[in-house]
Design a protein around this motif. Structure first.
Motif, PDB file in Angstrom:
ATOM      1  N   THR A   2      60.058  74.962 109.639  1.00  0.00           N
ATOM      2  CA  THR A   2      61.291  75.648 109.283  1.00  0.00           C
ATOM      3  C   THR A   2      61.722  75.250 107.883  1.00  0.00           C
ATOM      4  O   THR A   2      61.646  74.077 107.510  1.00  0.00           O
ATOM      5  CB  THR A   2      62.399  75.294 110.281  1.00  0.00           C
ATOM      6  OG1 THR A   2      61.907  75.542 111.602  1.00  0.00           O
ATOM      7  CG2 THR A   2      63.630  76.127 110.047  1.00  0.00           C
ATOM      8  N   SER A   3      62.181  76.216 107.099  1.00  0.00           N
ATOM      9  CA  SER A   3      62.636  75.883 105.753  1.00  0.00           C
ATOM     10  C   SER A   3      63.920  75.069 105.823  1.00  0.00           C
ATOM     11  O   SER A   3      64.749  75.256 106.706  1.00  0.00           O
ATOM     12  CB  SER A   3      62.875  77.166 104.950  1.00  0.00           C
ATOM     13  OG  SER A   3      63.875  77.942 105.564  1.00  0.00           O
ATOM     14  N   VAL A   4      64.070  74.152 104.868  1.00  0.00           N
ATOM     15  CA  VAL A   4      65.203  73.227 104.835  1.00  0.00           C
ATOM     16  C   VAL A   4      65.934  73.369 103.519  1.00  0.00           C
ATOM     17  O   VAL A   4      65.304  73.374 102.452  1.00  0.00           O
ATOM     18  CB  VAL A   4      64.698  71.773 104.988  1.00  0.00           C
ATOM     19  CG1 VAL A   4      65.855  70.817 104.931  1.00  0.00           C
ATOM     20  CG2 VAL A   4      63.935  71.616 106.282  1.00  0.00           C
ATOM     21  N   PRO A   5      67.254  73.533 103.555  1.00  0.00           N
ATOM     22  CA  PRO A   5      68.015  73.560 102.296  1.00  0.00           C
ATOM     23  C   PRO A   5      67.786  72.273 101.520  1.00  0.00           C
ATOM     24  O   PRO A   5      67.512  71.219 102.111  1.00  0.00           O
ATOM     25  CB  PRO A   5      69.467  73.700 102.752  1.00  0.00           C
ATOM     26  CG  PRO A   5      69.397  74.149 104.169  1.00  0.00           C
ATOM     27  CD  PRO A   5      68.111  73.635 104.718  1.00  0.00           C
ATOM     28  N   HIS A   6      67.923  72.323 100.246  1.00  0.00           N
ATOM     29  CA  HIS A   6      67.655  71.144  99.428  1.00  0.00           C
ATOM     30  C   HIS A   6      68.856  70.794  98.558  1.00  0.00           C
ATOM     31  O   HIS A   6      69.527  71.654  98.020  1.00  0.00           O
ATOM     32  CB  HIS A   6      66.447  71.386  98.515  1.00  0.00           C
ATOM     33  CG  HIS A   6      66.120  70.188  97.664  1.00  0.00           C
ATOM     34  ND1 HIS A   6      65.555  69.053  98.191  1.00  0.00           N
ATOM     35  CD2 HIS A   6      66.293  69.964  96.343  1.00  0.00           C
ATOM     36  CE1 HIS A   6      65.394  68.162  97.215  1.00  0.00           C
ATOM     37  NE2 HIS A   6      65.832  68.688  96.081  1.00  0.00           N
ATOM     38  N   ASP A 374      61.057  70.766 112.109  1.00  0.00           N
ATOM     39  CA  ASP A 374      60.567  71.821 112.987  1.00  0.00           C
ATOM     40  C   ASP A 374      61.554  72.140 114.108  1.00  0.00           C
ATOM     41  O   ASP A 374      61.252  72.929 115.009  1.00  0.00           O
ATOM     42  CB  ASP A 374      59.221  71.425 113.592  1.00  0.00           C
ATOM     43  CG  ASP A 374      58.136  71.324 112.533  1.00  0.00           C
ATOM     44  OD1 ASP A 374      58.079  72.224 111.672  1.00  0.00           O
ATOM     45  OD2 ASP A 374      57.363  70.355 112.559  1.00  0.00           O
ATOM     46  N   GLY A 375      62.718  71.488 114.069  1.00  0.00           N
ATOM     47  CA  GLY A 375      63.737  71.748 115.062  1.00  0.00           C
ATOM     48  C   GLY A 375      63.572  70.995 116.362  1.00  0.00           C
ATOM     49  O   GLY A 375      64.234  71.312 117.354  1.00  0.00           O
ATOM     50  N   LEU A 428      64.521  65.400 105.922  1.00  0.00           N
ATOM     51  CA  LEU A 428      63.913  66.629 106.412  1.00  0.00           C
ATOM     52  C   LEU A 428      62.862  67.151 105.438  1.00  0.00           C
ATOM     53  O   LEU A 428      61.788  67.616 105.838  1.00  0.00           O
ATOM     54  CB  LEU A 428      64.991  67.701 106.615  1.00  0.00           C
ATOM     55  CG  LEU A 428      65.937  67.523 107.806  1.00  0.00           C
ATOM     56  CD1 LEU A 428      67.099  68.504 107.695  1.00  0.00           C
ATOM     57  CD2 LEU A 428      65.212  67.713 109.127  1.00  0.00           C
ATOM     58  N   THR A 429      63.161  67.061 104.163  1.00  0.00           N
ATOM     59  CA  THR A 429      62.277  67.612 103.141  1.00  0.00           C
ATOM     60  C   THR A 429      61.075  66.717 102.870  1.00  0.00           C
ATOM     61  O   THR A 429      59.927  67.172 102.816  1.00  0.00           O
ATOM     62  CB  THR A 429      63.057  67.825 101.836  1.00  0.00           C
ATOM     63  OG1 THR A 429      64.182  68.667 102.095  1.00  0.00           O
ATOM     64  CG2 THR A 429      62.180  68.450 100.763  1.00  0.00           C
ATOM     65  N   ASP A 430      61.327  65.415 102.716  1.00  0.00           N
ATOM     66  CA  ASP A 430      60.280  64.478 102.296  1.00  0.00           C
ATOM     67  C   ASP A 430      59.738  63.619 103.436  1.00  0.00           C
ATOM     68  O   ASP A 430      58.815  62.835 103.221  1.00  0.00           O
ATOM     69  CB  ASP A 430      60.823  63.552 101.201  1.00  0.00           C
ATOM     70  CG  ASP A 430      61.288  64.318  99.974  1.00  0.00           C
ATOM     71  OD1 ASP A 430      60.812  65.455  99.784  1.00  0.00           O
ATOM     72  OD2 ASP A 430      62.126  63.784  99.223  1.00  0.00           O
TER      73      ASP A 430
END
Length: 455
Positions: A2-6, A374-375, A428-430
């Motif tokens: 899933t895409s995550v805001p940054h 991934d939720g 979440l991103t890294d």
């Protein structure tokens, strides 16, 4: 994925926990697990942030390094009126000068029993003890004696007792014979069919059904509790409601009063003493008298404890009852819990992270849920969130509130959640390892010390 805001992360340098770290290390040398309750263990917290508490007042606690926290969980849900609540402490101070334990019952035992049975209208008799496990195991003994059966059905809820009949059904069952473990079978809360299947699979063998009427995350579905009640009555099985958490949080009269379904037996503890040790088993007279002197049947060795009737615990209980008569802690917890959940979810939504973290549950028994990119539910992400809150003066494995939590406490917590979100987003991103200092938390009831074995 899933895409995550940054966005960028700017974690504070953080408070000093060196004194706590030294004492925690010493505790591990002296006490198995480094705590007297597994839920309080250091493996339930980030490795480098394990505060050792010095004192508490209201909804705040201070650790040995002088750090101040808004606390949630409140003594594993045992405190609803606030730490060091003065009317309860004053009643206890008064009784200390009159002695704590005698060779015969005290007047206080009559008064406390009357207070209790005045609250719990479905119970005819009560017996006091010091911890919840003693009460639940006593309930099971009564059920087995009354029915002549050996098995017990338990709902898929977190915890009922430290004793073998329940712990044998958990992953942490070393030392418990298999012959004991097979006597406990599980069913799904809000699924009457799963309970029906147990009765069909073990005809004439289930002595008792143990369950919480509700949990922080799960209200009973329409007709479910009524269906369980009818099924137990038809099967000649004893229905036991565990009110350890729901009692004095959902209502001073328990969840059984909220939902209008009366069990045969109920077990109580935690908030009934506002942190002072006291628990209770209550229920129908014909069952309770099996442990008494008004029966011609074989007697049950029910609850017989040295410290069950000591005056401090019973005095604290009576003072709690008086506080609930004088004030409305349940309404306060509902109001403040609702405010906290709504405000936290608003700042999470503003950060675009609703898919990954949220606050939910009964207003007096809130939890925060943490999910990975991934939720999926995630212990590493839970650890990131815990650590960020701790560094900002919020201590809690949940957001279980008390009537002592002020608007200022709620606002502080919401600000801490908002400030924790950039680090959460970075994890979440890294990946959580980019943010974590140490290993993630681990389930309290697990078969090995790994993955948090001491190094």
């Amino acid at each position: 994925m899933t895409s995550v805001p940054h966005s960028s992360s700017s974690a504070p340098s953080g408070p000093d926990f060196s004194g706590s770290a030294r004492l925690q290390a010493r505790l591990h040398d002296l006490v198995p697990g480094g705590a007297h309750t597994y839920a309080r263990g250091s493996d339930q917290y980030p490795e480098t942030v394990t505060p050792i508490i010095e004192r508490g007042l209201g909804a705040r606690v201070w650790d040995v390094d002088g750090n101040e926290f808004v606390e949630y969980g409140m003594g594993l849900r045992s405190v609803t009126l606030g730490h060091a609540y003065e009317p309860v402490n004053a009643a206890v101070r008064d009784v200390l000068g009159r002695g704590m334990s005698f060779s015969r019952p005290s007047r206080l035992e009559v008064e406390a029993a009357e207070d209790f049975l005045g609250l719990v209208s479905g119970a005819d008799m009560v017996k006091f003890a010091k911890n919840g496990s003693d009460a639940t195991t006593a309930a099971l003994k009564l059920a087995r004696a009354a029915t002549g059966r050996d098995m017990v059905a338990v709902a898929d809820q977190p915890f009922f007792s430290t004793d073998d009949w329940f712990i044998g059904s958990t992953p942490m069952n070393a030392g418990i014979p298999g012959t004991v473990r097979v006597g406990t079978v599980g069913f799904a809360h809000n699924d009457l069919g799963s309970l029906r299947a147990l009765f069909d699979a073990h005809p004439g063998r289930i002595a008792a059904v143990f369950m919480e009427a509700a949990t922080g995350l799960h209200e009973p579905a329409p007709g479910f509790l009524e269906g369980v009640r009818e099924m137990c009555t038809a099967e000649g099985t004893v229905l036991v409601f565990d009110e350890m958490i729901t009692g004095f949080r959902w209502s001073a009269h328990g969840a059984q009063a909220v939902y209008g379904v009366t069990p045969d037996l109920s077990t109580w503890g935690k908030a009934m003493g506002n942190g002072y040790p006291v628990s209770a088993l209550a229920g129908r007279r014909e069952l309770m008298e099996l442990g008494g002197l008004r029966t011609d049947l074989e007697r049950v060795f029910l609850l017989s404890t040295t410290h069950g009737p000591e005056t401090v615990g019973l005095t604290a209980f009576r003072a709690v009852v008086e506080a609930y008569r004088r004030e409305d802690p349940v309404a306060t917890m509902h109001r403040q819990g609702t405010k906290l959940a709504e405000a936290c979810n608003e700042v999470v939504a503003a950060a675009g992270l609703t898919d990954f973290v949220d606050v939910t549950g009964h207003p007096a028994c809130l939890v925060f849920r943490t999910r990975d990119a991934d939720g999926h539910p995630s212990q590493p992400m839970r650890t990131v969130f815990l650590a960020e809150l701790l560094r900002r003066g919020v201590l809690g494995q949940s957001f279980v509130i008390s009537a002592a939590h002020t608007d200022e406490d709620v606002e502080h917590t919401v600000s801490a959640v908002e400030a924790a979100l950039p680090a959460y987003e970075k994890a979440l991103t890294d990946g959580p390892e980019a943010v974590l200092d140490g290993r993630p938390v681990a389930p309290a009831l697990r078969p090995t010390a790994a993955p948090r074995r001491l190094r």
